[in-house]
Design a protein around this motif. Structure first.
Motif, PDB file in Angstrom:
ATOM      1  N   GLU A  54       0.857  -1.183   0.000  1.00  0.00           N
ATOM      2  CA  GLU A  54       0.000   0.000   0.000  1.00  0.00           C
ATOM      3  C   GLU A  54       0.891   1.230   0.000  1.00  0.00           C
ATOM      4  N   VAL A  55       0.466   2.249  -0.744  1.00  0.00           N
ATOM      5  CA  VAL A  55       1.151   3.537  -0.798  1.00  0.00           C
ATOM      6  C   VAL A  55       0.168   4.567  -0.269  1.00  0.00           C
ATOM      7  N   THR A  56       0.567   5.333   0.731  1.00  0.00           N
ATOM      8  CA  THR A  56      -0.366   6.302   1.307  1.00  0.00           C
ATOM      9  C   THR A  56      -0.795   7.318   0.257  1.00  0.00           C
ATOM     10  N   SER A  57      -2.049   7.691   0.348  1.00  0.00           N
ATOM     11  CA  SER A  57      -2.625   8.704  -0.538  1.00  0.00           C
ATOM     12  C   SER A  57      -2.580  10.048   0.162  1.00  0.00           C
ATOM     13  N   ASP A  61      -8.629  10.246   4.621  1.00  0.00           N
ATOM     14  CA  ASP A  61      -8.826   8.985   5.346  1.00  0.00           C
ATOM     15  C   ASP A  61      -7.681   7.993   5.190  1.00  0.00           C
ATOM     16  N   THR A  62      -6.554   8.413   4.623  1.00  0.00           N
ATOM     17  CA  THR A  62      -5.431   7.491   4.446  1.00  0.00           C
ATOM     18  C   THR A  62      -4.895   6.996   5.784  1.00  0.00           C
ATOM     19  N   ARG A  64      -6.428   6.282   8.652  1.00  0.00           N
ATOM     20  CA  ARG A  64      -7.213   5.153   9.157  1.00  0.00           C
ATOM     21  C   ARG A  64      -7.158   3.968   8.193  1.00  0.00           C
ATOM     22  N   ARG A  65      -7.308   4.210   6.928  1.00  0.00           N
ATOM     23  CA  ARG A  65      -7.380   3.128   5.933  1.00  0.00           C
ATOM     24  C   ARG A  65      -6.063   2.367   5.817  1.00  0.00           C
ATOM     25  N   ASP A  66      -4.960   3.070   5.524  1.00  0.00           N
ATOM     26  CA  ASP A  66      -3.686   2.406   5.244  1.00  0.00           C
ATOM     27  C   ASP A  66      -2.885   2.052   6.490  1.00  0.00           C
ATOM     28  N   ARG A  67      -3.106   2.763   7.590  1.00  0.00           N
ATOM     29  CA  ARG A  67      -2.294   2.530   8.784  1.00  0.00           C
ATOM     30  C   ARG A  67      -3.018   1.730   9.860  1.00  0.00           C
ATOM     31  N   VAL A  68      -4.357   1.604   9.761  1.00  0.00           N
ATOM     32  CA  VAL A  68      -5.109   0.894  10.797  1.00  0.00           C
ATOM     33  C   VAL A  68      -5.975  -0.225  10.195  1.00  0.00           C
ATOM     34  N   ASP A  69      -6.941   0.140   9.351  1.00  0.00           N
ATOM     35  CA  ASP A  69      -7.918  -0.835   8.865  1.00  0.00           C
ATOM     36  C   ASP A  69      -7.318  -1.926   7.984  1.00  0.00           C
TER      37      ASP A  69
END
Length: 183
Positions: A54-57, A61-62, A64-69
C-alpha cells in the motif's frame, strides 16, 4: 534488489478480505507466484498472496485506511507481509508474522535505506527512489498526486514507447502487461 522472476507484482487485483469493507480490498500491489490469479476474476482468494503493498494517498482517510484498517484486515486474512510506503512520514513499514488481527513484527525505516523483506518474499529493496514520490514544499502543479507518475511519463516520451511502464514497489519498471515480474 534481488531478482525473483517467478513472482509478479499485480497492481490491479482485488482480494476477498472478510474483515474489510464489504469483504473486499484492492491493495496497490499484490506479490504472488506468477500464475496465482489466473481465472480468479476481479476479486481473488488471498491465500497465494505473499505480500500486499500500500502507498499512502494524499487524502483525509489514508491514516485510518492504510495505517489501521488494512493492516488489521490483511493480518486477519493471514497475508504474510504488509509493506506500507508512507509518503507522509517518508518511511517504509514492513509488517510481518500475522497473528489474528495484528502483525507481530513491524520494521520502520526511512526512505533511502535498504529494506530486507522477510520470507516468504526474501528480497532486499532499495528505497532511495521513493524519495521522489513525496510532495515537495512550494507550489504544486496539477496532475497526479504522485510526482513519480509525471517522471515516468516524461521518460516514456523521450524513449519512444507508447505505453507507460508500471512501477514496482521499489520504483523499478515492470512489464506493461496485466502483471509484471518482480525485479
Amino acid at each position: 534488489m534481488q531478482h525473483r522472476p517467478e513472482l509478479w507484482l499485480d497492481p490491479a487485483q482485488g482480494l476477498t478480505v472478510e474483515e474489510y469493507q464489504q469483504g473486499r480490498a484492492r491493495p496497490d500491489g499484490c506479490l504472488v507466484p506468477a500464475d496465482a490469479f489466473v481465472g480468479q476474476g476481479e476479486w481473488a482468494d488471498p491465500s497465494p498472496v505473499l505480500m500486499v503493498v500500500e502507498v499512502t494517498s494524499y487524502d483525509s482517510d489514508t491514516d485510518r485506511r492504510d495505517r489501521v484498517d488494512k493492516p488489521r484486515a490483511y493480518a486477519e486474512t493471514g497475508i504474510p507481509i504488509y509493506l506500507l510506503i508512507d509518503r507522509d512520514t517518508r518511511e517504509v513499514k514492513v509488517r510481518s508474522r500475522p497473528d489474528g488481527g495484528r502483525y507481530e513484527t513491524v520494521q520502520t525505516l526511512p526512505f533511502g535505506k535498504e529494506v530486507a523483506l522477510p520470507e516468504p518474499v526474501g528480497i532486499t529493496l532499495d528505497t532511495e527512489p521513493l524519495k521522489n514520490w513525496v510532495r515537495r514544499a512550494g507550489p504544486t502543479r496539477p496532475g497526479p498526486a504522485c510526482g513519480a507518475a509525471r517522471t515516468v511519463r516524461r521518460r516514456c516520451r523521450r524513449s519512444g514507447p507508447t505505453r507507460r511502464p508500471r512501477r514496482t514497489a521499489a520504483g523499478t519498471a515492470a512489464s506493461a502487461g496485466p502483471g509484471g515480474p518482480c525485479r
